[in-house]
Design a protein around this motif. Structure first.
Motif, PDB file in Angstrom:
ATOM      1  N   PHE A  19       0.797  -1.269  -0.108  1.00  0.00           N
ATOM      2  CA  PHE A  19      -0.091  -0.014   0.012  1.00  0.00           C
ATOM      3  C   PHE A  19       0.829   1.370  -0.238  1.00  0.00           C
ATOM      4  CE2 PHE A  19      -1.901  -3.217   2.871  1.00  0.00           C
ATOM      5  CZ  PHE A  19      -3.082  -3.762   1.866  1.00  0.00           C
ATOM      6  N   PRO A  20       0.582   2.253  -0.700  1.00  0.00           N
ATOM      7  CA  PRO A  20       1.183   3.255  -0.676  1.00  0.00           C
ATOM      8  C   PRO A  20       0.684   4.248   0.613  1.00  0.00           C
ATOM      9  CG  PRO A  20      -0.640   3.656  -2.103  1.00  0.00           C
ATOM     10  CD  PRO A  20      -0.466   2.261  -1.961  1.00  0.00           C
ATOM     11  N   TRP A  21       1.334   5.177   1.018  1.00  0.00           N
ATOM     12  CA  TRP A  21       1.012   5.738   2.431  1.00  0.00           C
ATOM     13  C   TRP A  21      -0.522   6.283   2.408  1.00  0.00           C
ATOM     14  CZ3 TRP A  21      -0.260  10.417   4.429  1.00  0.00           C
ATOM     15  CH2 TRP A  21      -0.178  10.635   5.763  1.00  0.00           C
ATOM     16  N   HIS A  22      -1.287   6.039   3.171  1.00  0.00           N
ATOM     17  CA  HIS A  22      -2.452   6.687   3.290  1.00  0.00           C
ATOM     18  C   HIS A  22      -2.654   6.854   4.667  1.00  0.00           C
ATOM     19  CE1 HIS A  22      -3.824   5.832  -0.890  1.00  0.00           C
ATOM     20  NE2 HIS A  22      -3.513   4.374  -0.648  1.00  0.00           N
ATOM     21  N   ALA A  93       1.454  -2.597   6.198  1.00  0.00           N
ATOM     22  CA  ALA A  93       0.769  -2.573   7.447  1.00  0.00           C
ATOM     23  C   ALA A  93      -0.431  -1.819   7.288  1.00  0.00           C
ATOM     24  CB  ALA A  93       1.712  -2.350   8.719  1.00  0.00           C
ATOM     25  N   LEU A  94      -1.646  -2.257   7.860  1.00  0.00           N
ATOM     26  CA  LEU A  94      -2.682  -1.195   7.880  1.00  0.00           C
ATOM     27  C   LEU A  94      -2.971  -1.099   9.659  1.00  0.00           C
ATOM     28  CD1 LEU A  94      -4.165  -3.476   5.477  1.00  0.00           C
ATOM     29  CD2 LEU A  94      -4.429  -1.049   5.250  1.00  0.00           C
ATOM     30  N   ARG A  95      -3.065  -0.032  10.085  1.00  0.00           N
ATOM     31  CA  ARG A  95      -3.281   0.276  11.378  1.00  0.00           C
ATOM     32  C   ARG A  95      -4.550   1.103  11.794  1.00  0.00           C
ATOM     33  NH1 ARG A  95       0.621   1.083  15.758  1.00  0.00           N
ATOM     34  NH2 ARG A  95      -0.152   2.271  17.256  1.00  0.00           N
ATOM     35  N   VAL A  96      -5.275   0.789  12.687  1.00  0.00           N
ATOM     36  CA  VAL A  96      -6.571   1.364  13.092  1.00  0.00           C
ATOM     37  C   VAL A  96      -6.376   1.558  14.478  1.00  0.00           C
ATOM     38  CG1 VAL A  96      -9.034   0.831  13.818  1.00  0.00           C
ATOM     39  CG2 VAL A  96      -7.980  -0.324  12.016  1.00  0.00           C
ATOM     40  N   GLU A  97      -6.612   3.218  14.797  1.00  0.00           N
ATOM     41  CA  GLU A  97      -6.551   3.457  16.061  1.00  0.00           C
ATOM     42  C   GLU A  97      -7.848   4.249  16.421  1.00  0.00           C
ATOM     43  OE1 GLU A  97      -3.503   6.604  16.281  1.00  0.00           O
ATOM     44  OE2 GLU A  97      -1.932   5.031  16.354  1.00  0.00           O
ATOM     45  N   GLU A 154      -1.397  -6.970   9.022  1.00  0.00           N
ATOM     46  CA  GLU A 154      -0.483  -6.859   7.842  1.00  0.00           C
ATOM     47  C   GLU A 154      -0.837  -8.243   6.978  1.00  0.00           C
ATOM     48  OE1 GLU A 154       3.899  -6.934   8.625  1.00  0.00           O
ATOM     49  OE2 GLU A 154       3.423  -5.795  10.550  1.00  0.00           O
ATOM     50  N   PRO A 155      -2.074  -7.889   6.137  1.00  0.00           N
ATOM     51  CA  PRO A 155      -2.392  -9.091   5.191  1.00  0.00           C
ATOM     52  C   PRO A 155      -1.166  -9.284   4.228  1.00  0.00           C
ATOM     53  CG  PRO A 155      -3.181  -6.775   4.501  1.00  0.00           C
ATOM     54  CD  PRO A 155      -2.494  -6.558   5.897  1.00  0.00           C
ATOM     55  N   GLY A 156      -1.312 -10.901   4.175  1.00  0.00           N
ATOM     56  CA  GLY A 156      -0.406 -11.580   3.436  1.00  0.00           C
ATOM     57  C   GLY A 156      -0.769 -11.406   1.846  1.00  0.00           C
ATOM     58  N   PRO A 157       0.020 -11.865   1.010  1.00  0.00           N
ATOM     59  CA  PRO A 157      -0.224 -11.520  -0.438  1.00  0.00           C
ATOM     60  C   PRO A 157      -1.635 -11.882  -0.874  1.00  0.00           C
ATOM     61  CG  PRO A 157       1.647 -12.761  -0.212  1.00  0.00           C
ATOM     62  CD  PRO A 157       1.232 -12.653   1.283  1.00  0.00           C
ATOM     63  N   ALA A 158      -2.029 -13.073  -0.272  1.00  0.00           N
ATOM     64  CA  ALA A 158      -3.271 -13.453  -0.882  1.00  0.00           C
ATOM     65  C   ALA A 158      -4.399 -13.273   0.315  1.00  0.00           C
ATOM     66  CB  ALA A 158      -3.578 -15.039  -1.102  1.00  0.00           C
ATOM     67  N   SER A 159      -3.961 -12.504   1.183  1.00  0.00           N
ATOM     68  CA  SER A 159      -4.996 -12.120   2.181  1.00  0.00           C
ATOM     69  C   SER A 159      -5.738 -13.578   2.824  1.00  0.00           C
ATOM     70  CB  SER A 159      -6.094 -11.129   2.140  1.00  0.00           C
ATOM     71  OG  SER A 159      -5.464  -9.939   1.523  1.00  0.00           O
ATOM     72  N   THR A 160      -4.744 -14.249   3.266  1.00  0.00           N
ATOM     73  CA  THR A 160      -5.474 -15.702   3.926  1.00  0.00           C
ATOM     74  C   THR A 160      -5.966 -15.460   5.009  1.00  0.00           C
ATOM     75  OG1 THR A 160      -3.228 -15.970   5.080  1.00  0.00           O
ATOM     76  CG2 THR A 160      -3.617 -16.789   2.549  1.00  0.00           C
ATOM     77  N   PRO A 161      -6.988 -16.334   5.249  1.00  0.00           N
ATOM     78  CA  PRO A 161      -7.842 -16.110   6.463  1.00  0.00           C
ATOM     79  C   PRO A 161      -7.144 -16.589   7.714  1.00  0.00           C
ATOM     80  CG  PRO A 161      -8.866 -17.781   5.262  1.00  0.00           C
ATOM     81  CD  PRO A 161      -7.672 -17.330   4.173  1.00  0.00           C
ATOM     82  N   ARG A 162      -7.166 -15.881   9.189  1.00  0.00           N
ATOM     83  CA  ARG A 162      -6.385 -16.001   9.906  1.00  0.00           C
ATOM     84  C   ARG A 162      -7.111 -17.011  11.130  1.00  0.00           C
ATOM     85  NH1 ARG A 162      -2.348 -12.823  10.813  1.00  0.00           N
ATOM     86  NH2 ARG A 162      -2.839 -12.381  13.162  1.00  0.00           N
ATOM     87  N   PRO A 163      -6.423 -17.786  11.918  1.00  0.00           N
ATOM     88  CA  PRO A 163      -7.328 -18.608  12.931  1.00  0.00           C
ATOM     89  C   PRO A 163      -7.943 -17.669  13.983  1.00  0.00           C
ATOM     90  CG  PRO A 163      -5.033 -18.584  13.142  1.00  0.00           C
ATOM     91  CD  PRO A 163      -4.963 -17.745  11.939  1.00  0.00           C
ATOM     92  N   LEU A 164      -8.940 -17.848  14.475  1.00  0.00           N
ATOM     93  CA  LEU A 164      -9.785 -17.014  15.101  1.00  0.00           C
ATOM     94  C   LEU A 164      -9.651 -17.529  16.783  1.00  0.00           C
ATOM     95  CD1 LEU A 164     -13.161 -16.921  13.553  1.00  0.00           C
ATOM     96  CD2 LEU A 164     -11.337 -15.148  13.580  1.00  0.00           C
ATOM     97  N   THR A 165      -8.378 -18.052  17.016  1.00  0.00           N
ATOM     98  CA  THR A 165      -7.995 -18.237  18.579  1.00  0.00           C
ATOM     99  C   THR A 165      -7.011 -16.812  19.004  1.00  0.00           C
ATOM    100  OG1 THR A 165      -6.172 -19.654  17.816  1.00  0.00           O
ATOM    101  CG2 THR A 165      -8.133 -20.661  18.352  1.00  0.00           C
TER     102      THR A 165
END
Length: 173
Positions: A19-22, A93-97, A154-165
């Motif tokens: 991502f470019p800076w946003h 990286a994408l950051r939410v505050e 930090e989503p992976g190249p394919a934005s793979t699902p992450r475990p919910l634990t």
């Protein structure tokens, strides 16, 4: 004024930025309507940044925004004070505050109270944040009362699902 030719003029870019800076920042009323508007605007912003609606990364980020804003309205409410949502994307990286004005109520990751399959309305917000985010935490405001709760994805190249634990070892930093 003299310049030093050995110093780089611009910082070196990170390896393969996604991502470019946003940056996006806005205040919202500390009401359920304000939290809902924050979530909807964040979803539009992520789509405009190249994270399309319906993708795993978009869904995870929108849920992070929804939970953090709901917590600011529910637990960080000071009558007459707004909360602030800040979104940023840089490199991979994408950051939410989310900043509220209630500094004495710090976020704690605890097991949800009650039956998870029952009728309980709350108690799962930070568990979801911890499960979806690569790291999360909070810090006190230095310029006034309140705190900021943040989460980074930090989503992976394919934005793979992450475990919910929840990750082992607590809230992260």
């Amino acid at each position: 004024m003299t310049s030093n030719p050995s110093l780089p003029v611009r910082p070196l870019p990170c390896a393969q930025p996604c991502f470019p800076w946003h940056h996006f920042s806005m205040r919202f009323s500390s009401t359920p309507r304000g939290a809902r508007l924050a979530r909807r605007l964040a979803g539009e912003r992520f789509d405009a940044w190249g994270i399309p609606y319906g993708s795993d990364a978009h869904d995870a980020l929108t849920l992070l925004v929804a939970e953090l804003c709901a917590n600011a309205v529910c637990h960080g409410l000071v009558p007459g004070r707004d909360f602030r949502l800040c979104l940023s994307a840089e490199g991979t990286a994408l950051r939410v505050e989310v900043t509220d004005t209630r500094g004495e109520r710090i976020p704690l990751l605890t097991e949800p109270s009650g039956d998870l399959d029952g009728d309980s309305d709350g108690g799962r917000g930070l568990v979801l944040v911890a499960a979806l985010a690569d790291r999360w935490g909070w810090y006190p405001c230095t310029d006034g009362p309140g705190k900021t709760v943040w989460a980074v994805l930090e989503p992976g190249p394919a934005s793979t699902p992450r475990p919910l634990t929840p990750p082992q070892g607590g809230a992260g930093s």
